[in-house]
Design a protein around this motif. Sequence first.
Motif, short mmCIF file in Angstrom:
data_model
loop_
_atom_site.label_atom_id
_atom_site.label_comp_id
_atom_site.label_asym_id
_atom_site.label_seq_id
_atom_site.Cartn_x
_atom_site.Cartn_y
_atom_site.Cartn_z
N SER A 187 0.83 -1.14 -0.08
CA SER A 187 0.20 0.04 -0.13
C SER A 187 0.84 1.21 0.16
O SER A 187 1.99 1.32 0.59
N ARG A 210 0.03 5.86 0.36
CA ARG A 210 -0.87 6.90 0.46
C ARG A 210 -0.02 8.06 -0.22
O ARG A 210 0.86 8.51 0.21
N GLN A 224 -5.35 6.82 -1.28
CA GLN A 224 -4.96 5.40 -0.51
C GLN A 224 -5.04 4.52 -1.61
O GLN A 224 -6.04 4.14 -2.07
N TYR A 229 -6.06 13.08 -0.70
CA TYR A 229 -5.34 11.77 -0.79
C TYR A 229 -5.82 10.70 -1.57
O TYR A 229 -7.10 10.59 -1.93
#
Length: 126
Positions: free
Chosen positions: A17, A19, A82, A80
């Motif tokens: 992941s 962000r 994500q 943002y």
Amino acid sequence: QVQLVESGGGLVQAGGSLRLSCAASGRTFSRYHMGWFRQAPGKEREFVTSITWNGKTTNYADSVKGRFTISRVYDRNTVYLQMNSLKPEDTAVYYCAADGNLLRTVKTTVSDYAYWGQGTQVTVSS
């Protein structure tokens, strides 16, 4: 006019992941629709996701639905992205975009946006 600065890119393994952040200058952040695009080497810039000025409507490319989430925080003037369950095909330079024409809520093409950031590199290794 608004200036956009992206950050948060980097190298990540597949399945990981990241962000991304997009900081917008000025005091009129809430008067812009915001979007994220990406461009891989040798390919055209493509739509990833967008969010309306009031945060009520979001749109996603089919390739990222269920994995990516866009959000915005007004008191930080920041949008943002994500990104979860990353794949090697997500490798690209990611760009933040803004547009003050609020009459349309669906903005999925490059020409829909007047302002762009400089981009941040995301590399997903297999």
